[in-house]
Design an enzyme around this catalytic site. Structure first.
Site, PDB file in Angstrom:
ATOM      1  N   ASP A  89       0.876  -1.188   0.000  1.00 54.76           N
ATOM      2  CA  ASP A  89       0.000   0.000   0.000  1.00 54.76           C
ATOM      3  C   ASP A  89       0.905   1.227   0.000  1.00 54.76           C
ATOM      4  O   ASP A  89       1.494   1.567   1.033  1.00 54.76           O
ATOM      5  CB  ASP A  89      -0.899   0.018   1.244  1.00 54.76           C
ATOM      6  N   LYS A 151      -6.773   3.633  -3.257  1.00 56.53           N
ATOM      7  CA  LYS A 151      -7.160   3.595  -1.840  1.00 56.53           C
ATOM      8  C   LYS A 151      -7.341   5.026  -1.350  1.00 56.53           C
ATOM      9  O   LYS A 151      -6.558   5.912  -1.703  1.00 56.53           O
ATOM     10  CB  LYS A 151      -6.061   2.856  -1.073  1.00 56.53           C
ATOM     11  N   LYS A 180     -10.074   0.497  -2.356  1.00 56.63           N
ATOM     12  CA  LYS A 180      -9.994   0.228  -0.915  1.00 56.63           C
ATOM     13  C   LYS A 180     -10.353   1.507  -0.168  1.00 56.63           C
ATOM     14  O   LYS A 180      -9.785   2.566  -0.429  1.00 56.63           O
ATOM     15  CB  LYS A 180      -8.586  -0.235  -0.524  1.00 56.63           C
TER      16      LYS A 180
END
Length: 212
Positions: A89, A151, A180
């Site tokens: 991430d 995300k 996400k």
């Protein structure tokens, strides 16, 4: 609906201790969460704790500011993968995006993806700092760069996930990449709403309480 399968059980506090990381992994296995999400120094421990379980290990890179050099992010990502991370991430370079240096933002995401190969790359936009136009632009750049997810947030900025941001992101990326939602998601109703809006993963430190 089995919300657990959407959850990245997260502990990214700078004060996180070894016993807390072990507890995170135990909870993830108990509740059958999709993954745990940890800082790089805890990846090897999490991998060991989760041995023989289906729970994945996600590691954050360039966290939480995104403002280090691309080479530093690549080195960090490669190290996390070597230690056993299944997913990365990464935080975008927000300053570059705001300076309209789209090519540099694109190249960085692409270089990160190339460096981790088949592993999953989630691109953290940190939406609280971006205009609607910037959110759209960076979503398109992430798609172009070959990312697997966009995300919303680190959870360390001035704001976290919002329904409005997820709607905008979904409208921009369609089914080209997954989404996400993370940052401030603490209750079941909110989690279900995000899933309804099309997210494939939810980052939260409140996984066990959220299931109740």
């Amino acid at each position: 609906m089995a919300i657990a399968a959407f959850i990245d059980h997260t502990l990214l506090k700078p004060t996180a201790t070894i016993p807390e990381i072990k507890q995170l992994c135990d909870e993830a296995m108990e509740h059958q969460f999709y993954a745990v999400c940890v800082n790089g120094c805890h990846v090897a421990l999490a991998k060991k704790e989760l041995k023989d379980s289906p729970v994945k290990v996600a590691a954050v890179v360039g966290f939480p500011l995104g403002a280090m050099s691309t080479q530093a992010k690549i080195a960090e990502a490669k190290d996390c993968i070597q230690q056993g991370a299944d997913e990365i991430d990464m935080v975008i370079n927000i300053g570059w995006l705001k300076s309209n240096l789209d090519e540099k933002v694109l190249e960085e995401i692409r270089d990160l993806k190339t460096s981790i190969g088949e592993k999953t790359l989630k691109v953290i936009l940190e939406t609280c700092y971006l205009t609607a136009e910037e959110k759209e632009r960076v979503c398109k750049l992430a798609v172009q760069a070959g990312a697997d997810y966009v995300k919303t947030s680190t959870g360390f900025g001035s704001g976290g996930a919002t329904f409005e941001d997820v709607i905008l992101m979904k409208k921009t990326v369609g089914s080209k990449v997954k989404i996400k939602a993370s940052g401030g998601i603490k209750d079941k109703q909110a989690a279900l709403k995000y899933i309804e809006l099309g997210v494939s993963r939810i980052g939260t430190s409140s996984g066990p309480s959220l299931l109740k």
